[in-house]
Scaffold this motif. Structure first.
Motif, PDB file in Angstrom:
ATOM      1  N   CYS A   1       0.865  -1.189   0.000  1.00  0.00           N
ATOM      2  CA  CYS A   1       0.000   0.000   0.000  1.00  0.00           C
ATOM      3  C   CYS A   1       0.898   1.234   0.000  1.00  0.00           C
ATOM      4  O   CYS A   1       1.610   1.474   0.981  1.00  0.00           O
ATOM      5  CB  CYS A   1      -0.909  -0.003   1.223  1.00  0.00           C
ATOM      6  N   PRO A   2       0.928   2.018  -1.066  1.00  0.00           N
ATOM      7  CA  PRO A   2       1.860   3.150  -1.161  1.00  0.00           C
ATOM      8  C   PRO A   2       1.725   4.129   0.001  1.00  0.00           C
ATOM      9  O   PRO A   2       0.625   4.363   0.521  1.00  0.00           O
ATOM     10  CB  PRO A   2       1.467   3.817  -2.486  1.00  0.00           C
ATOM     11  N   TYR A   3       2.859   4.722   0.375  1.00  0.00           N
ATOM     12  CA  TYR A   3       2.854   5.722   1.441  1.00  0.00           C
ATOM     13  C   TYR A   3       1.861   6.847   1.156  1.00  0.00           C
ATOM     14  O   TYR A   3       1.230   7.379   2.064  1.00  0.00           O
ATOM     15  CB  TYR A   3       4.249   6.347   1.595  1.00  0.00           C
ATOM     16  N   GLY A   4       1.762   7.219  -0.107  1.00  0.00           N
ATOM     17  CA  GLY A   4       0.946   8.382  -0.460  1.00  0.00           C
ATOM     18  C   GLY A   4      -0.484   8.079  -0.801  1.00  0.00           C
ATOM     19  O   GLY A   4      -1.222   8.975  -1.219  1.00  0.00           O
ATOM     20  N   SER A   5      -0.938   6.835  -0.642  1.00  0.00           N
ATOM     21  CA  SER A   5      -2.332   6.509  -0.944  1.00  0.00           C
ATOM     22  C   SER A   5      -3.272   7.297  -0.033  1.00  0.00           C
ATOM     23  O   SER A   5      -2.927   7.675   1.083  1.00  0.00           O
ATOM     24  CB  SER A   5      -2.578   5.010  -0.784  1.00  0.00           C
ATOM     25  N   HIS A   6      -4.457   7.508  -0.527  1.00  0.00           N
ATOM     26  CA  HIS A   6      -5.450   8.324   0.189  1.00  0.00           C
ATOM     27  C   HIS A   6      -5.674   7.833   1.611  1.00  0.00           C
ATOM     28  O   HIS A   6      -5.646   8.611   2.577  1.00  0.00           O
ATOM     29  CB  HIS A   6      -6.757   8.292  -0.608  1.00  0.00           C
ATOM     30  N   LEU A   7      -5.869   6.537   1.784  1.00  0.00           N
ATOM     31  CA  LEU A   7      -6.212   6.015   3.101  1.00  0.00           C
ATOM     32  C   LEU A   7      -5.000   5.922   4.022  1.00  0.00           C
ATOM     33  O   LEU A   7      -5.120   6.168   5.225  1.00  0.00           O
ATOM     34  CB  LEU A   7      -6.882   4.646   2.955  1.00  0.00           C
ATOM     35  N   ARG A   8      -3.827   5.579   3.478  1.00  0.00           N
ATOM     36  CA  ARG A   8      -2.646   5.486   4.344  1.00  0.00           C
ATOM     37  C   ARG A   8      -2.231   6.863   4.836  1.00  0.00           C
ATOM     38  O   ARG A   8      -1.780   7.016   5.971  1.00  0.00           O
ATOM     39  CB  ARG A   8      -1.501   4.803   3.597  1.00  0.00           C
ATOM     40  N   ARG A   9      -2.382   7.877   3.999  1.00  0.00           N
ATOM     41  CA  ARG A   9      -2.072   9.246   4.423  1.00  0.00           C
ATOM     42  C   ARG A   9      -2.957   9.688   5.586  1.00  0.00           C
ATOM     43  O   ARG A   9      -2.492  10.280   6.559  1.00  0.00           O
ATOM     44  CB  ARG A   9      -2.335  10.219   3.278  1.00  0.00           C
ATOM     45  N   ASN A  10      -4.246   9.441   5.433  1.00  0.00           N
ATOM     46  CA  ASN A  10      -5.222  10.035   6.340  1.00  0.00           C
ATOM     47  C   ASN A  10      -5.501   9.195   7.572  1.00  0.00           C
ATOM     48  O   ASN A  10      -6.211   9.643   8.475  1.00  0.00           O
ATOM     49  CB  ASN A  10      -6.515  10.316   5.567  1.00  0.00           C
ATOM     50  N   ASN A  11      -4.939   8.000   7.614  1.00  0.00           N
ATOM     51  CA  ASN A  11      -4.975   7.173   8.817  1.00  0.00           C
ATOM     52  C   ASN A  11      -3.726   6.301   8.800  1.00  0.00           C
ATOM     53  O   ASN A  11      -3.782   5.117   8.460  1.00  0.00           O
ATOM     54  CB  ASN A  11      -6.240   6.319   8.873  1.00  0.00           C
ATOM     55  N   PRO A  12      -2.568   6.864   9.157  1.00  0.00           N
ATOM     56  CA  PRO A  12      -1.307   6.125   9.047  1.00  0.00           C
ATOM     57  C   PRO A  12      -1.147   4.983  10.046  1.00  0.00           C
ATOM     58  O   PRO A  12      -0.148   4.267  10.007  1.00  0.00           O
ATOM     59  CB  PRO A  12      -0.243   7.202   9.254  1.00  0.00           C
ATOM     60  N   ARG A  13      -2.099   4.837  10.949  1.00  0.00           N
ATOM     61  CA  ARG A  13      -2.105   3.709  11.889  1.00  0.00           C
ATOM     62  C   ARG A  13      -0.799   3.634  12.675  1.00  0.00           C
ATOM     63  O   ARG A  13      -0.399   4.606  13.312  1.00  0.00           O
ATOM     64  CB  ARG A  13      -2.406   2.400  11.136  1.00  0.00           C
ATOM     65  N   ASP A  14      -0.102   2.501  12.554  1.00  0.00           N
ATOM     66  CA  ASP A  14       1.089   2.275  13.376  1.00  0.00           C
ATOM     67  C   ASP A  14       2.389   2.643  12.657  1.00  0.00           C
ATOM     68  O   ASP A  14       3.476   2.288  13.107  1.00  0.00           O
ATOM     69  CB  ASP A  14       1.155   0.814  13.814  1.00  0.00           C
ATOM     70  N   ALA A  15       2.283   3.368  11.532  1.00  0.00           N
ATOM     71  CA  ALA A  15       3.481   3.679  10.748  1.00  0.00           C
ATOM     72  C   ALA A  15       3.722   5.172  10.605  1.00  0.00           C
ATOM     73  O   ALA A  15       4.481   5.605   9.744  1.00  0.00           O
ATOM     74  CB  ALA A  15       3.372   3.039   9.366  1.00  0.00           C
ATOM     75  N   PHE A  16       3.102   5.979  11.448  1.00  0.00           N
ATOM     76  CA  PHE A  16       3.326   7.429  11.370  1.00  0.00           C
ATOM     77  C   PHE A  16       4.779   7.750  11.719  1.00  0.00           C
ATOM     78  O   PHE A  16       5.432   8.541  11.059  1.00  0.00           O
ATOM     79  CB  PHE A  16       2.374   8.162  12.315  1.00  0.00           C
ATOM     80  N   ARG A  17       5.258   7.135  12.786  1.00  0.00           N
ATOM     81  CA  ARG A  17       6.676   7.235  13.142  1.00  0.00           C
ATOM     82  C   ARG A  17       7.297   5.858  12.891  1.00  0.00           C
ATOM     83  O   ARG A  17       6.962   4.891  13.550  1.00  0.00           O
ATOM     84  CB  ARG A  17       6.856   7.654  14.604  1.00  0.00           C
ATOM     85  N   TRP A  18       8.186   5.787  11.902  1.00  0.00           N
ATOM     86  CA  TRP A  18       8.700   4.500  11.456  1.00  0.00           C
ATOM     87  C   TRP A  18       9.484   3.747  12.521  1.00  0.00           C
ATOM     88  O   TRP A  18       9.662   2.548  12.423  1.00  0.00           O
ATOM     89  CB  TRP A  18       9.571   4.696  10.215  1.00  0.00           C
ATOM     90  N   TYR A  19       9.914   4.462  13.573  1.00  0.00           N
ATOM     91  CA  TYR A  19      10.766   3.830  14.572  1.00  0.00           C
ATOM     92  C   TYR A  19       9.998   3.355  15.797  1.00  0.00           C
ATOM     93  O   TYR A  19      10.590   2.752  16.687  1.00  0.00           O
ATOM     94  CB  TYR A  19      11.856   4.810  15.025  1.00  0.00           C
ATOM     95  N   ASP A  20       8.694   3.617  15.864  1.00  0.00           N
ATOM     96  CA  ASP A  20       7.976   3.307  17.103  1.00  0.00           C
ATOM     97  C   ASP A  20       6.493   3.108  16.801  1.00  0.00           C
ATOM     98  O   ASP A  20       5.750   4.077  16.610  1.00  0.00           O
ATOM     99  CB  ASP A  20       8.166   4.449  18.112  1.00  0.00           C
ATOM    100  N   LYS A  21       6.059   1.848  16.775  1.00  0.00           N
ATOM    101  CA  LYS A  21       4.661   1.556  16.465  1.00  0.00           C
ATOM    102  C   LYS A  21       3.710   2.132  17.515  1.00  0.00           C
ATOM    103  O   LYS A  21       2.660   2.690  17.191  1.00  0.00           O
ATOM    104  CB  LYS A  21       4.456   0.045  16.368  1.00  0.00           C
ATOM    105  N   LYS A  22       4.068   1.976  18.767  1.00  0.00           N
ATOM    106  CA  LYS A  22       3.202   2.439  19.851  1.00  0.00           C
ATOM    107  C   LYS A  22       3.012   3.952  19.784  1.00  0.00           C
ATOM    108  O   LYS A  22       1.893   4.459  19.933  1.00  0.00           O
ATOM    109  CB  LYS A  22       3.791   2.032  21.203  1.00  0.00           C
ATOM    110  N   GLN A  23       4.105   4.679  19.575  1.00  0.00           N
ATOM    111  CA  GLN A  23       4.012   6.124  19.477  1.00  0.00           C
ATOM    112  C   GLN A  23       3.219   6.540  18.236  1.00  0.00           C
ATOM    113  O   GLN A  23       2.472   7.512  18.255  1.00  0.00           O
ATOM    114  CB  GLN A  23       5.417   6.743  19.433  1.00  0.00           C
ATOM    115  N   SER A  24       3.376   5.780  17.154  1.00  0.00           N
ATOM    116  CA  SER A  24       2.631   6.072  15.929  1.00  0.00           C
ATOM    117  C   SER A  24       1.125   5.996  16.166  1.00  0.00           C
ATOM    118  O   SER A  24       0.370   6.878  15.757  1.00  0.00           O
ATOM    119  CB  SER A  24       3.026   5.084  14.820  1.00  0.00           C
ATOM    120  N   LEU A  25       0.689   4.927  16.828  1.00  0.00           N
ATOM    121  CA  LEU A  25      -0.734   4.783  17.113  1.00  0.00           C
ATOM    122  C   LEU A  25      -1.230   5.899  18.013  1.00  0.00           C
ATOM    123  O   LEU A  25      -2.349   6.403  17.848  1.00  0.00           O
ATOM    124  CB  LEU A  25      -0.991   3.421  17.765  1.00  0.00           C
TER     125      LEU A  25
END
Length: 473
Positions: A327-351
């Motif tokens: 799923c590309p980084y720039g896709s509509h849904l991944r952009r607007n709800n990055p889930r656990d990948a907002f910060r690539w180094y920390d899943k918990k912080q991303s959520l």
């Protein structure tokens, strides 16, 4: 991602139902944009429809529903004291069509509020009445009854009527399953995926949010009306809270250029002989959206749509797709709800970060004849979302995620669905859509905007008890 229980702790009878439920079985929708012509009679009309307003308590669910929301001018027209009105947050008071808001949202050019058909801080737009019914026949009867009630009120007039609908397969005009991955409000009694269970105060004022704080809420600054109908400020100021169990509603009419969208996908994926490659066309569109048309996740099904009208939401990006190859980084849904990948180094912080920028969406398809000689009606989405903080939720998502052309791993990509090119490149001549791939990325360019804003405004969506209070001011 486990589905977990969510015990009911909220007074659901006080919360307007649309905040909690999408009314998936009530396929027809209508919107009355209303003007207050006589405050006393308008408040009598509000009191009359109060028992009809649907609450979030599922036991009260009916085959047709009413909901009511207000603009700042509407509250003023009903007689709200300026000191009390001044306690509402700035984005709501200023409205969606200021120069600053337009810059944040990208409402310029064809999207400029001066070109909208409604809203944009129209002085006459005071309230919106939202109606749901199970089918066209039921809606026709419902509309007749409520129009008659409005006519008899001698205090409220319809300035515009709009209609929408929900397809039985839940697909939006581009052909993709919509409404997946909705937040679940803590305390609502509705179970949901753990990562979608969001603190109450992100959506309802008077409750703590993901920061463990009470969101800004309009408090009663000067005594007015029957204030005994209001809750005390939960933050402990000693004042009465107009916002308790209420929220703010964003309403935008978004025309979708469906033919242009699919023509672009077709042009970029044609076979060498110029014929259509249907599978490649759909796959490119899915990459742009972030899901297959059925709703199935690209993360779980990267190669082909499994079909079956799947609303699969059991996935994260960090473990299964850290490099965006599915799923590309720039896709509509991944952009607007990055889930656990907002910060690539920390899943918990991303959520944690992602949960602070969620919105509850309530979109419905519309078709409208625009009288321009075309043999086709305009089609699009009546986009509605709820959030307790307009700046940190709706505006943040549009500005920092959808319109941002410098997200990580991307160089000049905006959201291909709702993103807005910079004013220096209004035709998006320098824009692109990047598909992460091995050994090298693929780049799709020369795409024009597939969505145009045709109207919109910000509304206060109060609790049922606050609507009752407003009839006494």
């Amino acid at each position: 991602m486990a589905i977990i229980s969510n015990p009911k702790t909220l007074d659901l009878n006080d919360i307007q139902g649309m905040v909690v439920r999408g009314y998936g079985k009530l396929l027809e929708t209508a919107y009355f944009l209303l003007e207050v012509s006589d405050a006393k009679n308008a408040k009598a009309w509000m009191h009359d429809i109060l028992p009809l307003i649907d609450s979030a308590d599922v036991s009260n669910h009916s085959e047709r529903t009413l909901h009511l929301a207000f603009t700042p001018k509407g509250l003023n027209a009903l007689g709200m004291d300026e000191k009390n009105l001044d306690n509402f947050p700035v984005p709501f008071r200023e409205g969606v069509a200021t120069e600053d808001r337009s810059r944040i949202l990208g409402d310029y050019g064809e999207n400029d509020p001066s070109k909208w058909r409604w809203g944009g801080n129209n002085d006459r737009l005071h309230m919106v009445l939202i109606l749901h019914a199970k089918d066209k026949e039921a809606m026709s009867t419902f509309l007749d009854e409520e129009k008659s009630r409005l006519d008899k009120s001698q205090g409220v007039a319809i300035i515009k009527e709009m209609k929408g609908y929900l397809r039985p397969d839940n697909k939006e005009p581009f052909g993709f399953h919509d409404g997946i991955s909705q937040p679940v409000i803590k305390g609502s009694g509705r179970p949901g995926p753990e990562n979608d269970l969001i603190a109450t105060g992100e959506f309802l004022m008077g409750h703590k949010n993901e920061h463990d704080q009470y969101p800004y809420s309009p408090l009663l600054e000067t005594s007015q009306g029957n204030s005994s109908l209001l809750k005390d400020d939960a933050a402990g100021s000693g004042k009465k809270d107009l916002g308790h169990n209420g929220t703010f509603m964003v309403f935008r009419q978004m025309e979708q250029h469906v033919d242009d969208f699919w023509d672009y996908m077709n042009d970029k994926t044609k076979n060498e002989d110029g014929s259509t490659n249907e599978d490649a066309k759909i796959k490119l569109a899915a990459k742009c959206i972030g899901r297959w048309p059925s709703g199935a996740s690209l993360v779980n099904f990267p190669d082909k749509d499994p079909g079956g009208n799947l609303d699969n939401d059991d996935f994260g990006y960090a473990d299964k797709d850290p490099d965006g190859l599915r799923c590309p980084y720039g896709s509509h849904l991944r952009r607007n709800n990055p889930r656990d990948a907002f910060r690539w180094y920390d899943k918990k912080q991303s959520l944690k970060v992602t949960r602070r920028h969620r919105i509850i969406r309530r979109g419905r398809t519309y078709e409208e004849s625009v009288g321009n000689g075309s043999d086709k009606d305009e089609i699009g989405l009546h986009f509605i979302c709820f959030n307790a903080n307009l700046e940190l939720q709706f505006e943040f998502i549009q500005h920092a995620w959808a319109n941002n052309n410098q997200l990580r791993h991307l160089s000049n990509d905006i959201d291909i669905i709702i993103g807005v090119p910079t004013e220096g490149d209004p035709s998006n001549e320098n824009g692109q859509f990047t598909i992460q791939a091995e050994p090298v990325n693929q780049y799709m360019d020369s795409w024009k905007r597939f969505v145009t804003i045709r109207g919109g405004d910000y509304f206060f969506f109060p609790s049922i008890s606050v609507i009752n209070y407003l009839t006494t001011i």
